[in-house]
Design a protein around this motif. Structure first.
Motif: not given
Ligand SMILES: [Zn+2]
Length: 323
Positions: A61-71
């Motif tokens: 979940x954290x990784x997905x969130x990080x990716x989303x934030x990057x986008x």
């Protein structure tokens, strides 16, 4: 010590010691346990391939969130890039044009970073591409901001110079001339008032009663206020910088001294008829880089188009100058 057990053997008709099967039992038990552990291990191992642990789920979940934030950050960078591009465009096409500076070439504005790979330490991860792209983008943005900032510094200096240039250039009539009728003779070929010979008249003559105030037509420094130039009588020269000098001749009286700083509109002297002059008037000249030029072109900003045309009409009449 455990008890020793016996049993009666009918064949031998004797008691025989019962052999304990302890070892066998232990062996089976151990075997069973090992097998159980083995299967449990296999089960857990296989299960772990398909079933996530709570910790894994949290990390994912954290990784997905990080990716989303990057986008999202990339989207914001996109907006920042658009704003900066707009500023750069205005800079190149308005400010730099207005202040006569060359536009900054696109290659210079958009230049990346050559040479060594700055992003080597970011390589080799699942998200490397996203992270490297974002970093590159931000680095370029940063560089563009520096280029833009330097350009605006340059513009600020040019604006200041232009401001002082505009304040310095002679730009108003040196005497009050509201109805413009005081403009008696312009720059060009005129009849000499004394010899009646047609010759070049290097300035503009403004008729005015003796004692009429004369104003500095631009900011500058009084270079001369004396009567040591033949013909001009008592006269003042103001050095405006940028190659410009203005000259006010045939004065009755000075109101400034040599080396005095003056502002546009300052009272510098009074109209008279000293020197080679036929009647009280102000003879006004403008020099650019040592050459005398037509003062008629220097009243911008202080006259309307209509007034300018009227003045031009007066100044163009090939009449007799007052010298
Ligand atoms: Zn004159």
């Amino acid at each position: 010590m455990s008890k020793v057990k016996y049993y009666y053997d009918k064949e031998s008709l004797s008691y025989r010691k019962i052999e304990r099967k302890k070892r066998t039992t232990f062996k089976y038990a151990t075997l069973f346990m090992l097998a159980a552990a083995f299967f449990a291990f296999i089960f857990v191992f296989i299960a772990s391939q398909y079933v996530e642990s709570p910790k894994e789920r949290a990390l994912k979940r954290e990784l997905q969130n990080a990716q989303l934030q990057f986008e999202l950050l990339n989207k914001k960078m996109e907006q920042a890039e658009a704003v900066l591009a707009n500023i750069a465009d205005r800079d190149n096409n308005i400010y730099r044009v207005y202040f006569e500076a060359n536009p900054i070439p696109e290659e210079q504005r958009r230049a990346g970073f050559g040479g060594i790979n700055r992003y080597k330490n970011l390589e080799g991860f699942d998200n490397s591409k996203l992270i490297i792209e974002s970093n590159k983008r931000l680095d370029i943005l940063q560089k563009q901001i520096v280029v833009q900032s330097k350009s605006l510094d340059e513009i600020a200096i040019l604006a200041k110079e232009k401001e002082s240039l505009l304040a310095a250039i002679p730009a108003i009539q040196p005497v009050s001339n509201e109805d413009l009728t005081r403009m008696a003779s312009g720059y060009g070929m005129r009849s000499d008032p004394f010899t009646k010979v047609r010759k070049m008249h290097w300035g503009m003559d403004f008729t005015a009663p003796r004692g009429t105030p004369i104003y500095a037509s631009g900011d500058g420094v009084v270079e001369r206020a004396d009567s040591n130039s033949s013909g001009y009588g008592k006269h003042i020269r103001i050095n405006h910088g940028y190659g410009y000098t203005s000259l006010y001749a045939h004065l009755y009286k000075y109101n400034v001294r040599k080396n005095q700083k003056v502002k546009r509109g300052d009272l510098i002297g009074f109209v008279g008829s000293t020197g080679r002059s036929e009647a009280p008037h102000l003879h006004y000249e403008i020099f650019k880089d040592g050459d005398r030029i037509n003062p008629i072109n220097f009243y911008y900003g202080s006259l309307t188009a209509e007034e300018f045309n009227k003045l031009l009409e007066h100044a163009s009449l090939e009449n007799q100058s007052l010298d």
